[in-house]
Design an enzyme around this catalytic site. Sequence first.
Site, PDB file in Angstrom:
ATOM      1  N   ASP A 185      -1.373   4.956   0.922  1.00 43.18           N
ATOM      2  CA  ASP A 185      -2.698   5.515   0.783  1.00 43.18           C
ATOM      3  C   ASP A 185      -3.517   4.456   1.522  1.00 43.18           C
ATOM      4  OD1 ASP A 185      -4.627   7.395  -0.372  1.00 43.18           O
ATOM      5  OD2 ASP A 185      -5.160   5.592  -1.205  1.00 43.18           O
ATOM      6  N   GLU A 235      -1.166   6.580   5.723  1.00 40.21           N
ATOM      7  CA  GLU A 235      -2.297   7.635   5.520  1.00 40.21           C
ATOM      8  C   GLU A 235      -3.340   6.606   6.466  1.00 40.21           C
ATOM      9  OE1 GLU A 235      -5.930   9.290   4.055  1.00 40.21           O
ATOM     10  OE2 GLU A 235      -5.014   7.557   3.197  1.00 40.21           O
TER      11      GLU A 235
END
Length: 646
Positions: A282, A324
Site C-alpha cells: 500500500d 499499489e
Amino acid sequence: MTPDPSQLTAAQSARLRLAFDDDRDADTFLARLDRYGPELLESLQAVYGEAAGELYQRLTDALVLGTHERPQGLKRLDEARLLRPDWLQQEDALGYVAYTDRFAGTLKGIKAHLPYLKELGVSYLHLMPLLLPREGENDGGYAVADFRAVRPDLGSMQDLSDLGRELRGQGISLCLDLVLNHVAQEHEWAKRAQAGEAKYQAYFHMYQGREQPDAYERTLPEVFPDFAPGNFSWNEASGRWVWTTFNTYQWDLNWGNSEVFLEFVEILTYLANRGVEIFRLDAIAFIWKRLGTDSQNQPEVHVLTRALRAALRIVAPAVAFKAEAIVAPSDLISYLGRGAHHGQLSDMAYHNSLMVQLWSSLASRDVRLFEQALLNFPPKPGNTTWGVYVRCHDDIGWAISDHDAAQAGLSGPDHRRFLSDFYAGEYPGSFASGLVFQHNPRTGDRRISGSAASLAGLERAQALGDGAAETLAIQRLLLLHAVTLGFGGVPLLYMGDELAILNDYSFEGDPLQAADNRWVHRPAMDWDRAEKRQDPGTQAGRMYGGLRQLIRARKRLPHLHASVESEVFRSPNPAVLFLARRHPVGTLLGLYNFSEQPQPFPVAALTPHFGRATDAISGRSVPLVGESITLAPYGRLWLIDEKTPG
Ligand code: GLC
C-alpha cells in the site's frame, strides 16, 4: 569497510547451517540464500551503507526463524510456485476484492461463500484491510495499530490462517494489504515515540521546529486536501511535528532507519506464514522522502522493494508482491523493475491508466486518447503482470497526462474538467451518478467516487424506470470488463460489480464515514441480488451472465497469458478500441465499441491477421467478407483465428 557480498554470504552459510536439524532443510535454505543473499546485501548496502553488514546478519537470523516456523503446507506451496513461476500471469487468473465484514460478516463466514467465488472463477481473493486498526476513523483500515492482530469483530489470527488454508485447498490465493508507508498513531511504535523514546522517534519523521517541514512542504502535493491538508501534523505529547502524508492519525515511517526495514521483514514473514500469498504494498510510492522533490517514486523505494523481495524469496518463495503505486506510467514501470532491477521488484502493479482511460472513453465515446496513452506506455518486464480493474475501493483521479492529451488533440486540463463534470453528473447528457472527492482548487483536481454501475448510468436509468437506458448501462459495464478481462494481467473484480450494485449513500449518516465519500462505493454485498444472478430477466442476472461468459472465454484463451503484452493499433474508427495480443499460439484481436451506436469496422483492418475469425466471447464465427463488420452498441469482440484450438 563495506563487506564483500560473496565473502559475507560464504561466512554466513557455515554459521547458518548449524541452525537446522535437518540437512535437507539447511540445503534448501542455503541454496536460496546463495541465490538471493547477494541481492539482499547489495540492496541494503545501497540504502544503509556500513550498517548493512550487521543488519544482514540479523536479517538472516530472522529468516532462519521464519523458515522454522513456516508450516509444511506452505513449504509445499513454495515448491509448487518455484515450479510454476508464472502463476500470476496465467490466463485463468481472476481476482476478487472484498471487505470481509461487508462480504461475509467474519473471516469464518467467508467459507460459506467459497462456492460463490468458485462459481465466478476466482483464483485470488484480496480481503481489504483487516489487521487491527486504530479505533474511530481509520481510513478504511489503512491506519494499522497492530500488524500481528486481526480486527476482533472479524476474527482472530487463527481464523486468518484457517481461511488461508481453506482457500489454498480451493486453489484461491489470499492477498492482504501491507501498509508500508505509515502506522496509526496508536501503534506501539508511535506510542513509544510520543512517550519520548528516542529509538522509536527515529522510526518516524519528527521535527521540533517548522523549518524542515516547511522546506519539504514547498514541493509536496497533498493527498487529502479536503480533510487532511498539509503533510505534517503537530503532536502535542512529543512536542514535535510529525510527517503525515495521509490523515493526521497516520504517521509516516522512516525507512531510512534500518530497524524499520527489519521490523517489516519480520511482519511479512509472520503474515506469509499465516497463508498470505500476495502482499498489496500500500502507498509504496511514498516510503522514501527527499527534500526538494514530491517524495514519491524515489530510487530508494525500488532498492528497498528489491531487498524485501529477496528476503521473502528466501523464506517464502510462494509469496508475490503487488505494488499499489498510483503514479505516472513512466514512474509506474519502475515498480516492476527497470534497468538493473528489471523484473526483480513487484510481480504485479495496478494499471491505473487503463482504468482511467476506460472511463474517459466511455464519457467521450472516443478512443483516440486511450490509444495515445497506451502507445506512450512503456513496456513491462516479461515476468511481471498487471492488476487490471474497472473499479476499486478508492476514488478515480483523472490521471491523464497533458502530453498524451495534446498528442490526441485535446487539452489535458479541459479533458480532466470534462471527466469530473461528466461523472459528477453535471455535464449535459451525462448518464453518471458520482460524487466529487477532494476538490483541490489549487490544482483544479476533482476526483470522483461512485460504484461502477452508478457511474455507468444504471442508477439514473433505474430512477427513471427507463428499461432501454438500463440495458445500455449494463452493456457499458460489460464493455469495460471485456477490455480488462481481455487485456492480459489479473482482472480484479471489485465486490458487487458482478451484480452491478449501485451507490450506497448510507455512509452520510455515519459520523466515522460521512467526511469520506469513497464509502459510497463500498456497499455491503447484496446477497438477495446475488440470488437472482442466474435470472436473465433481472439486472443482476444480465450483468452476471454477461460477465460469466467473458470469464469463461478468458480462461480458455492462452493468448491472454500476461507474458505477452497487449498492443494498440490506430483504429480506423475513433469509437472502437482496437487491441492485439500476438501470442505464439495465435493472435487475438480485441474490438471494443465505446459508443451507444452500432459502429462499422473495416474488414481490411482484420484480414492481414487471419482469413476466418471466431469471436471467442460468443463462440460465433465472424465472416470477414464485404467492406466492414458491424459492432453492436457497446459491442465487444475477441477475434481469434478459426483454426486456433480453444
Ligand atoms: C492507498 C489505499 C487508500 C488509502 C491510502 C493510504 O492508496 O488504497 O484507500 O487511503 O493508501 O493508506
